[in-house]
Design an enzyme around this catalytic site. Structure first.
Site, PDB file in Angstrom:
ATOM      1  N   HIS A 195    -108.349 -11.749  12.013  1.00 39.86           N
ATOM      2  CA  HIS A 195    -107.017 -11.236  12.340  1.00 39.86           C
ATOM      3  C   HIS A 195    -106.880 -11.199  13.855  1.00 39.86           C
ATOM      4  O   HIS A 195    -107.788 -10.727  14.555  1.00 39.86           O
ATOM      5  CB  HIS A 195    -106.801  -9.833  11.770  1.00 39.86           C
ATOM      6  CG  HIS A 195    -106.899  -9.812  10.283  1.00 39.86           C
ATOM      7  ND1 HIS A 195    -105.893 -10.273   9.472  1.00 39.86           N
ATOM      8  CD2 HIS A 195    -107.910  -9.434   9.467  1.00 39.86           C
ATOM      9  CE1 HIS A 195    -106.273 -10.175   8.209  1.00 39.86           C
ATOM     10  NE2 HIS A 195    -107.491  -9.670   8.174  1.00 39.86           N
ATOM     11  N   ILE A 196    -105.753 -11.694  14.315  1.00 36.63           N
ATOM     12  CA  ILE A 196    -105.498 -11.732  15.752  1.00 36.63           C
ATOM     13  C   ILE A 196    -105.312 -10.307  16.278  1.00 36.63           C
ATOM     14  O   ILE A 196    -105.880  -9.921  17.289  1.00 36.63           O
ATOM     15  CB  ILE A 196    -104.252 -12.599  16.017  1.00 36.63           C
ATOM     16  CG1 ILE A 196    -104.518 -14.030  15.526  1.00 36.63           C
ATOM     17  CG2 ILE A 196    -103.863 -12.579  17.497  1.00 36.63           C
ATOM     18  CD1 ILE A 196    -103.265 -14.837  15.257  1.00 36.63           C
ATOM     19  N   SER A 197    -104.500  -9.552  15.563  1.00 35.67           N
ATOM     20  CA  SER A 197    -104.290  -8.140  15.909  1.00 35.67           C
ATOM     21  C   SER A 197    -105.357  -7.300  15.206  1.00 35.67           C
ATOM     22  O   SER A 197    -106.162  -7.827  14.426  1.00 35.67           O
ATOM     23  CB  SER A 197    -102.894  -7.698  15.465  1.00 35.67           C
ATOM     24  OG  SER A 197    -102.814  -7.695  14.045  1.00 35.67           O
ATOM     25  N   ALA A 248    -100.229 -11.763   5.923  1.00 34.22           N
ATOM     26  CA  ALA A 248     -99.802 -10.634   5.078  1.00 34.22           C
ATOM     27  C   ALA A 248    -100.439 -10.654   3.691  1.00 34.22           C
ATOM     28  O   ALA A 248    -100.575  -9.598   3.058  1.00 34.22           O
ATOM     29  CB  ALA A 248     -98.277 -10.617   4.968  1.00 34.22           C
ATOM     30  N   GLU A 304    -113.110 -13.757   7.750  1.00 34.21           N
ATOM     31  CA  GLU A 304    -111.709 -13.299   7.791  1.00 34.21           C
ATOM     32  C   GLU A 304    -111.381 -12.969   9.247  1.00 34.21           C
ATOM     33  O   GLU A 304    -112.100 -12.203   9.890  1.00 34.21           O
ATOM     34  CB  GLU A 304    -111.580 -12.055   6.899  1.00 34.21           C
ATOM     35  CG  GLU A 304    -110.208 -11.412   6.905  1.00 34.21           C
ATOM     36  CD  GLU A 304    -110.191 -10.105   6.089  1.00 34.21           C
ATOM     37  OE1 GLU A 304    -111.168  -9.813   5.355  1.00 34.21           O
ATOM     38  OE2 GLU A 304    -109.203  -9.354   6.215  1.00 34.21           O
ATOM     39  N   ARG A 325     -93.775 -15.460  17.890  1.00 33.47           N
ATOM     40  CA  ARG A 325     -93.642 -14.304  17.008  1.00 33.47           C
ATOM     41  C   ARG A 325     -94.338 -13.090  17.625  1.00 33.47           C
ATOM     42  O   ARG A 325     -95.538 -13.133  17.902  1.00 33.47           O
ATOM     43  CB  ARG A 325     -94.318 -14.661  15.663  1.00 33.47           C
ATOM     44  CG  ARG A 325     -94.502 -13.506  14.717  1.00 33.47           C
ATOM     45  CD  ARG A 325     -95.474 -13.881  13.600  1.00 33.47           C
ATOM     46  NE  ARG A 325     -95.582 -12.823  12.623  1.00 33.47           N
ATOM     47  CZ  ARG A 325     -96.619 -12.658  11.799  1.00 33.47           C
ATOM     48  NH1 ARG A 325     -97.618 -13.526  11.812  1.00 33.47           N
ATOM     49  NH2 ARG A 325     -96.644 -11.667  10.952  1.00 33.47           N
ATOM     50  N   ARG A 351    -102.376  -0.586  13.197  1.00 36.04           N
ATOM     51  CA  ARG A 351    -100.956  -0.874  12.991  1.00 36.04           C
ATOM     52  C   ARG A 351    -100.421  -0.115  11.764  1.00 36.04           C
ATOM     53  O   ARG A 351    -100.953   0.914  11.396  1.00 36.04           O
ATOM     54  CB  ARG A 351    -100.774  -2.390  12.888  1.00 36.04           C
ATOM     55  CG  ARG A 351    -101.238  -3.107  14.169  1.00 36.04           C
ATOM     56  CD  ARG A 351    -101.052  -4.602  14.079  1.00 36.04           C
ATOM     57  NE  ARG A 351     -99.646  -4.962  13.874  1.00 36.04           N
ATOM     58  CZ  ARG A 351     -99.252  -6.143  13.404  1.00 36.04           C
ATOM     59  NH1 ARG A 351    -100.144  -7.067  13.090  1.00 36.04           N
ATOM     60  NH2 ARG A 351     -97.968  -6.403  13.241  1.00 36.04           N
ATOM     61  N   ASP A 378    -109.734 -13.310  -5.335  1.00 38.02           N
ATOM     62  CA  ASP A 378    -110.540 -14.048  -6.315  1.00 38.02           C
ATOM     63  C   ASP A 378    -110.919 -15.433  -5.791  1.00 38.02           C
ATOM     64  O   ASP A 378    -112.037 -15.902  -6.019  1.00 38.02           O
ATOM     65  CB  ASP A 378    -109.769 -14.188  -7.644  1.00 38.02           C
ATOM     66  CG  ASP A 378    -109.672 -12.862  -8.399  1.00 38.02           C
ATOM     67  OD1 ASP A 378    -110.323 -11.877  -7.976  1.00 38.02           O
ATOM     68  OD2 ASP A 378    -108.940 -12.808  -9.411  1.00 38.02           O
ATOM     69  N   ARG A 428    -101.104  -2.163   6.445  1.00 34.41           N
ATOM     70  CA  ARG A 428    -102.054  -3.170   6.949  1.00 34.41           C
ATOM     71  C   ARG A 428    -103.496  -2.657   6.948  1.00 34.41           C
ATOM     72  O   ARG A 428    -104.422  -3.399   7.263  1.00 34.41           O
ATOM     73  CB  ARG A 428    -101.678  -3.599   8.368  1.00 34.41           C
ATOM     74  CG  ARG A 428    -100.337  -4.280   8.477  1.00 34.41           C
ATOM     75  CD  ARG A 428    -100.053  -4.770   9.893  1.00 34.41           C
ATOM     76  NE  ARG A 428     -98.629  -4.912  10.135  1.00 34.41           N
ATOM     77  CZ  ARG A 428     -97.895  -5.981   9.807  1.00 34.41           C
ATOM     78  NH1 ARG A 428     -98.467  -7.023   9.249  1.00 34.41           N
ATOM     79  NH2 ARG A 428     -96.593  -6.006  10.041  1.00 34.41           N
ATOM     80  N   PRO A 447     -99.114 -17.040   5.801  1.00 32.38           N
ATOM     81  CA  PRO A 447     -97.688 -17.046   6.116  1.00 32.38           C
ATOM     82  C   PRO A 447     -97.342 -16.555   7.525  1.00 32.38           C
ATOM     83  O   PRO A 447     -97.948 -15.612   8.035  1.00 32.38           O
ATOM     84  CB  PRO A 447     -97.074 -16.111   5.065  1.00 32.38           C
ATOM     85  CG  PRO A 447     -98.209 -15.371   4.467  1.00 32.38           C
ATOM     86  CD  PRO A 447     -99.416 -16.244   4.611  1.00 32.38           C
ATOM     87  N   ASN A 448     -96.370 -17.235   8.099  1.00 31.78           N
ATOM     88  CA  ASN A 448     -95.767 -16.903   9.394  1.00 31.78           C
ATOM     89  C   ASN A 448     -96.629 -17.247  10.607  1.00 31.78           C
ATOM     90  O   ASN A 448     -96.193 -17.074  11.748  1.00 31.78           O
ATOM     91  CB  ASN A 448     -95.353 -15.411   9.454  1.00 31.78           C
ATOM     92  CG  ASN A 448     -94.390 -15.052   8.344  1.00 31.78           C
ATOM     93  OD1 ASN A 448     -93.358 -15.695   8.205  1.00 31.78           O
ATOM     94  ND2 ASN A 448     -94.719 -14.062   7.529  1.00 31.78           N
ATOM     95  N   ASN A 471    -107.396 -16.747   8.191  1.00 38.13           N
ATOM     96  CA  ASN A 471    -106.472 -15.665   8.541  1.00 38.13           C
ATOM     97  C   ASN A 471    -105.445 -15.600   7.418  1.00 38.13           C
ATOM     98  O   ASN A 471    -104.505 -16.393   7.385  1.00 38.13           O
ATOM     99  CB  ASN A 471    -105.792 -15.908   9.884  1.00 38.13           C
ATOM    100  CG  ASN A 471    -104.936 -14.713  10.305  1.00 38.13           C
ATOM    101  OD1 ASN A 471    -104.583 -13.877   9.471  1.00 38.13           O
ATOM    102  ND2 ASN A 471    -104.588 -14.631  11.572  1.00 38.13           N
ATOM    103  N   TYR A 528     -99.250 -10.573  19.064  1.00 38.18           N
ATOM    104  CA  TYR A 528    -100.072 -11.756  18.753  1.00 38.18           C
ATOM    105  C   TYR A 528    -100.336 -12.665  19.945  1.00 38.18           C
ATOM    106  O   TYR A 528    -101.071 -13.642  19.810  1.00 38.18           O
ATOM    107  CB  TYR A 528     -99.389 -12.560  17.631  1.00 38.18           C
ATOM    108  CG  TYR A 528     -99.247 -11.794  16.338  1.00 38.18           C
ATOM    109  CD1 TYR A 528    -100.379 -11.408  15.613  1.00 38.18           C
ATOM    110  CD2 TYR A 528     -97.997 -11.437  15.836  1.00 38.18           C
ATOM    111  CE1 TYR A 528    -100.270 -10.701  14.429  1.00 38.18           C
ATOM    112  CE2 TYR A 528     -97.868 -10.733  14.648  1.00 38.18           C
ATOM    113  CZ  TYR A 528     -98.999 -10.363  13.950  1.00 38.18           C
ATOM    114  OH  TYR A 528     -98.893  -9.658  12.780  1.00 38.18           O
TER     115      TYR A 528
HETATM  116  C1  DQA Z   1    -102.514 -10.798  10.896  1.00 35.98           C
HETATM  117  C2  DQA Z   1    -102.300  -9.319  10.546  1.00 35.98           C
HETATM  118  C3  DQA Z   1    -101.464  -9.174   9.295  1.00 35.98           C
HETATM  119  O1  DQA Z   1    -101.247  -7.805   9.010  1.00 35.98           O
HETATM  120  C4  DQA Z   1    -100.113  -9.824   9.483  1.00 35.98           C
HETATM  121  O2  DQA Z   1     -99.375  -9.765   8.278  1.00 35.98           O
HETATM  122  C5  DQA Z   1    -100.195 -11.210   9.991  1.00 35.98           C
HETATM  123  C6  DQA Z   1    -101.204 -11.542  10.992  1.00 35.98           C
HETATM  124  C7  DQA Z   1    -103.250 -10.975  12.248  1.00 35.98           C
HETATM  125  O3  DQA Z   1    -103.706 -12.088  12.501  1.00 35.98           O
HETATM  126  O4  DQA Z   1    -103.340 -10.024  13.025  1.00 35.98           O
HETATM  127  O5  DQA Z   1     -99.369 -12.063   9.662  1.00 35.98           O
HETATM  128  O6  DQA Z   1    -103.320 -11.384   9.888  1.00 35.98           O
END
Ligand code: DQA
Length: 149
Positions: free
Chosen positions: A102-104, A76, A100, A18, A109, A86, A113, A10-11, A73, A23
């Protein structure tokens, strides 16, 4: 031909606009183009994004059924989706790699998270390296495939 699925939660379609301080300004389209250019012979990359948990889970089932390595990725969902945990296990228990990304760096944070319910069942985790993390994950998936041959 090995297809690598690059799945985004999501997002992440808002990448580029954003929270650019967190990011960056690279869009998901830029990420897709970079990965397509970086994929060596024998590999193709398919990048997808959804805000919907059920869709993401369906794509993970598809990865397991089609023997596709995954770069994920989970956004959230990372922090609370046991259903995603699962589904990731369904992929990795077949022996397929799932990275897995994550950009950040979530550890640096908000406290909510700091927990990933995905990491315990992922093959590995790349976090905090910006969108470069996707390319680094692809590089490792290609390297690993070479070792398995
Ligand atoms: C994220 C980190 C997550 O905590 C956050 O909800 C995201 C992006 C990242 O790529 O850093 O939407 O997965």
């Amino acid at each position: 031909m090995t297809r690598v699925l690059v799945l985004n939660g999501p997002n992440l379609q808002r990448l580029g606009s954003r929270q650019p301080d967190v990011y960056g300004t690279t869009t998901l389209g830029d990420v897709a183009a970079g990965l397509a250019a970086a994929a060596p012979d024998g590999f193709e990359v398919e990048l997808r994004q959804t805000d919907d948990e059920a869709t993401l889970i369906g794509w993970l089932h598809e990865a397991a059924d089609t023997a596709s390595p995954v770069i994920l990725n989970p956004a959230a969902f990372t922090h609370y989706s046991y259903a995603l945990h699962d589904a990731v296990l369904i992929v990795t228990e077949t022996g397929l790699p799932l990275i897995e990304v994550h950009i950040s760096n979530p550890q640096a944070r908000d406290e909510f998270r700091h927990v990933s319910v995905v990491s315990p069942v992922a093959t590995g985790v790349i976090a905090g390296l910006g969108t470069d993390g996707y390319g680094l994950a692809l590089e490792w998936i290609v390297r690993r495939a070479g070792r398995a041959r």
